[in-house]
Design an enzyme around this catalytic site. Structure first.
Site, PDB file in Angstrom:
ATOM      1  N   SER A 264      48.070  46.568  29.271  1.00  8.78           N
ATOM      2  CA  SER A 264      47.484  45.400  29.930  1.00  8.78           C
ATOM      3  C   SER A 264      46.025  45.268  29.511  1.00  8.78           C
ATOM      4  O   SER A 264      45.399  46.236  29.079  1.00  8.78           O
ATOM      5  CB  SER A 264      47.559  45.544  31.448  1.00  8.78           C
ATOM      6  OG  SER A 264      46.505  46.369  31.935  1.00  8.78           O
ATOM      7  N   ASP A 265      45.476  44.073  29.655  1.00  6.34           N
ATOM      8  CA  ASP A 265      44.030  43.934  29.543  1.00  6.34           C
ATOM      9  C   ASP A 265      43.417  44.439  30.850  1.00  6.34           C
ATOM     10  O   ASP A 265      44.120  44.741  31.814  1.00  6.34           O
ATOM     11  CB  ASP A 265      43.648  42.479  29.265  1.00  6.34           C
ATOM     12  CG  ASP A 265      42.341  42.355  28.495  1.00  6.34           C
ATOM     13  OD1 ASP A 265      41.498  43.275  28.603  1.00  6.34           O
ATOM     14  OD2 ASP A 265      42.147  41.354  27.788  1.00  6.34           O
ATOM     15  N   TRP A 266      42.104  44.527  30.888  1.00  4.56           N
ATOM     16  CA  TRP A 266      41.389  45.120  32.019  1.00  4.56           C
ATOM     17  C   TRP A 266      41.777  44.434  33.340  1.00  4.56           C
ATOM     18  O   TRP A 266      41.532  43.244  33.532  1.00  4.56           O
ATOM     19  CB  TRP A 266      39.884  44.995  31.797  1.00  4.56           C
ATOM     20  CG  TRP A 266      39.027  45.629  32.851  1.00  4.56           C
ATOM     21  CD1 TRP A 266      38.891  45.229  34.145  1.00  4.56           C
ATOM     22  CD2 TRP A 266      38.175  46.775  32.701  1.00  4.56           C
ATOM     23  NE1 TRP A 266      38.014  46.042  34.808  1.00  4.56           N
ATOM     24  CE2 TRP A 266      37.554  47.009  33.952  1.00  4.56           C
ATOM     25  CE3 TRP A 266      37.873  47.611  31.631  1.00  4.56           C
ATOM     26  CZ2 TRP A 266      36.643  48.036  34.170  1.00  4.56           C
ATOM     27  CZ3 TRP A 266      36.960  48.647  31.841  1.00  4.56           C
ATOM     28  CH2 TRP A 266      36.358  48.861  33.082  1.00  4.56           C
ATOM     29  N   GLY A 267      42.417  45.194  34.211  1.00  5.29           N
ATOM     30  CA  GLY A 267      42.728  44.708  35.551  1.00  5.29           C
ATOM     31  C   GLY A 267      43.828  43.686  35.630  1.00  5.29           C
ATOM     32  O   GLY A 267      44.087  43.130  36.713  1.00  5.29           O
ATOM     33  N   ALA A 268      44.524  43.423  34.529  1.00  7.73           N
ATOM     34  CA  ALA A 268      45.453  42.287  34.496  1.00  7.73           C
ATOM     35  C   ALA A 268      46.700  42.490  35.345  1.00  7.73           C
ATOM     36  O   ALA A 268      47.307  41.513  35.784  1.00  7.73           O
ATOM     37  CB  ALA A 268      45.847  41.977  33.053  1.00  7.73           C
TER      38      ALA A 268
END
Length: 715
Positions: A264-268
């Protein structure tokens, strides 16, 4: 380690240990004392066990620290599984190269591969195993800040650069070549099409457009061997990518055959909640794991709820085991089980920002700079008195966003670079602000302009004005810079404008300068590269990989738009066609455009035959002559238009390009081969195939100035 040993390792892991392999934490968890871990870090609610077993670490760099963290990690990890260290090495580690949009404008695939190779070497000796690059999102809206990470608006060009980046990062023997890193292609999918160019915004497009224009570059990166894929923040067909099963399970895994790691991207993962498709973290964890997300970056939905979901039979434990196996396979492909510190070496960190790396950065920057306009004022002559003024003249803010380990103090300003071209220079002593210059700084600039034969007015964006979360509705230069241009012009109209930027700009206000150079953010060697262009030490060869609008009101504007029922080209004075009333329908500077100090002339376009069959090919040729006394590089571009299709087709599509070096007076014949496979497109049933019928083939120096011929594809 053998595959069966990896499977046995998973069998030895507890449920909680397997879940922790899916957790990615920032370096602060490992480099800061517990009492220093405040704010979002402390709010994640992780145990010591979670931290010591987390499968990967984000943003750790420096050989000494990386070796120490891995050593302590392995001492605490029950099964001796090493952690992965990942980072955003987008256009250089500490030797910073031009931003990717600039690299795209080089049209030089070898240069892109070399950039990635050097970046990988500097990152690898610093302890990094994986880079979150290449970013291959196709972009048609320069208001989006992350356009600077893309190589432009064309799926073919983006695909070729995606391949080059992956090859440069990973090499041919990733397991044993400790100067390489694994590549993570991002952001899957269509992040570059965020509505209104606003970061993190919704993406809404047809599946045909997605498959035709946006997916090819991801697929090219995967076919080149990229080991990871990162999810995008946006929705695709109404479903956030990070929870989009069709996108990852069906398209990425089944259709594209990708068996690597999805991160995932950051916090996605947690963002599935505000997206409105998950009511809480538990539901978000379920959606993401079912979609096929293997690593959760910097949120803890998996850590807190995956084990619970498995125990209550809400998800099958096999989904977790599959994810863990992919992560362990990546660690194995990097050789981490045998060499947990891999390339990290304080001694080998001597290569970082070495003279050789700086030399390569300078050469690549020269190739990326685009000459947009030149009314016989360039190149400058050493005997001329040149004033170098403006906010970007002495600025070292030349690296651009995503230059994580780059230091402005190491960067070469334009004034510093210009001093190597001679002593006949005038430059200010006043600090010059990009937005609110002092009266004394402006007065000094005017005085210097009055004393000079010619003026180099250095303008542009600052680093923070582009990149993530840096969308702009107004993409003109800051008003203070436009006012400065007007004041300088009243005392000396012999003005060359140089521009540092992370996006194509609306150049109204300065577009009547005698010359305009788009330097992008050129990186560490910015001033040396730009000065070499200005004084003719290097003949500009950059060509735009993204169109510049006449006005922001035209956006999105791109060369390969679809045919319409009322095309503007049918008449010059009819109102009821597809056009604006108040501005041109065309780009100010189109895709593929760029000037040279050489004068290239194209001979007649020739086809060796006018029909093509599926098992044959035809050859397109054109002779290009340098009618000047300056050697130069020309990028010859091949476009094709399908005149009748099952669905509407673009007015032209890039299908090939070749760069040629021509000495003064020299001619070369450039030949392109067209095969049936090049003519395939996505049909109504989403199959990619060609149709028999007539095609236009076009060749020229850019997407606007083209010669045309017609051929037929037969059954």
């Amino acid at each position: 380690m053998k595959q069966e040993n990896l499977s046995q390792l998973i069998e030895q892991m507890t449920l909680e240990e397997k879940v922790d392999q899916l957790l990615q934490l920032s370096a602060d968890f490992y480099t800061k004392a517990a009492e220093e871990q405040t704010g979002p870090i402390s709010e994640l609610g992780l145990t010591d066990e979670n931290i010591q077993n987390a499968g990967s670490i984000l943003g750790l760099a420096g050989a000494k620290e990386a070796i120490q963290v891995q050593k302590e990690y392995l001492e605490k990890n029950r099964l001796g599984i090493p952690t992965l260290m990942m980072a955003d090495i987008v256009h250089g580690f500490q030797t910073i190269f031009p931003i990717p949009l600039a690299l795209g404008s080089s049209w030089d695939l070898e240069a892109a591969e070399k950039m990635a190779e050097i970046s990988a070497k500097e990152a690898a000796v610093s302890g990094v195993h994986v880079t979150f690059s290449p970013m291959v999102d196709l972009v048609r809206d320069p208001r989006w800040g992350r356009v600077m990470e893309s190589t432009g608006e064309d799926p073919y060009l983006n695909s070729r650069f995606a391949e080059a980046f992956v090859k440069g990062y990973q090499g041919t023997d990733l397991k044993n070549d400790f100067f390489r890193v694994a590549a993570c292609v991002k952001h899957f999918a269509a992040y570059g099409a965020a509505l209104a160019g606003r970061d993190y915004n919704t993406v809404d497009m047809s599946e045909r457009t997605l498959r035709e224009s946006y997916l090819p570059s991801y697929q090219a990166a995967l076919e080149a061997g990229a080991k990871l894929v990162m999810t995008s923040f946006n929705t695709v067909d109404g479903i956030p990518a990070t929870g989009n099963k069709k996108l990852f399970r069906d398209i990425l895994r089944k259709e594209f055959g990708f068996d690597g790691v999805v991160i995932s991207d950051w916090g996605a993962v947690k963002e599935l909640i505000p997206h409105g498709v998950a009511e809480d973290e538990k539901a978000a964890a379920k959606l993401a794991i079912e979609a096929g997300v293997d690593i959760e970056m910097m949120t803890t939905c998996y850590s807190h709820f995956l084990a619970e979901l498995i125990k209550e039979n809400s998800i099958d434990e096999r989904l977790l085991d599959e994810a863990v196996l992919r992560i362990l396979e990546l660690k194995n492909e990097l050789g981490l089980f045998e060499h947990p510190h891999r390339g990290a070496s304080e001694e080998k960190e001597a290569v970082i920002l070495s003279e050789e790396h700086r030399k390569q950065a300078c050469e690549i920057a020269k190739k990326s700079i685009v000459l947009l306009k030149n009314e016989a004022i360039l190149p400058l002559k050493k005997e001329e008195k040149i004033a170098i003024i403006g906010p970007a003249a002495a600025s070292q803010d030349v690296l651009g966003a995503w230059s994580w380990q780059g230091k402005m103090a190491d960067a070469i300003s334009l004034v510093t670079g210009a001093k190597k071209q001679g002593d006949n220079l005038l430059y200010g002593s006043e600090s010059f602000d990009y937005f609110h210059p002092s009266d004394s700084a402006v007065d000094e600039a005017i005085l210097l302009a009055q004393q000079a034969d010619k003026v180099v007015l250095a303008l542009g964006e600052t680093e923070w004005m582009s990149g993530e979360a840096a969308s702009r509705s107004d993409i003109t230069l800051p008003s203070a810079q436009i006012e400065l241009f007007k004041k300088i012009k009243t005392v000396n109209d012999q003005i060359v404008v140089t521009i540092y930027s992370g996006r194509p700009l609306d150049l109204r206000g300065i577009d009547d300068a005698k010359a305009i150079i788009e330097a992008w953010f050129p990186g560490t060697e910015a001033g040396n590269a730009l000065a070499a262009i200005l004084w003719g030490e290097y003949n500009p060869s950059g060509r735009l990989s993204m169109s510049f609008p006449e006005s922001v009101g035209q956006v999105p504007i791109y060369y390969n738009c679809d045919s319409t029922g009322r095309p503007l080209e049918t008449t010059n004075d009819e109102k009821y066609v597809s056009k604006y009333l108040d501005v041109s329908n065309y780009a100010k500077y189109p895709f593929g455009f760029g000037l040279s100090y050489s004068d290239f002339h194209y001979g007649a376009l020739e086809l060796d035959k006018d029909t093509l069959t599926p098992d044959d090919f035809l050859t397109v040729s054109v002779t290009v002559t340098n009618h000047s006394d300056i050697s130069g590089t020309e990028t010859v571009q091949l476009y094709v238009r399908d005149l009748v299709g099952e669905v509407i087709r673009p007015v032209k599509e890039l299908k090939g390009f070749k760069q040629i070096n021509l000495k003064a007076g020299e001619s070369k014949t450039v030949r392109f081969t067209i095969e049936e496979a090049m003519l395939r497109y996505v049909h109504r049933d989403f199959r990619r195939q060609s149709d028999p019928g007539s095609f236009e083939v076009m060749v020229g120096p850019n997407s606007r100035d083209l010669q045309k011929a017609v051929f037929k594809l037969m059954n």
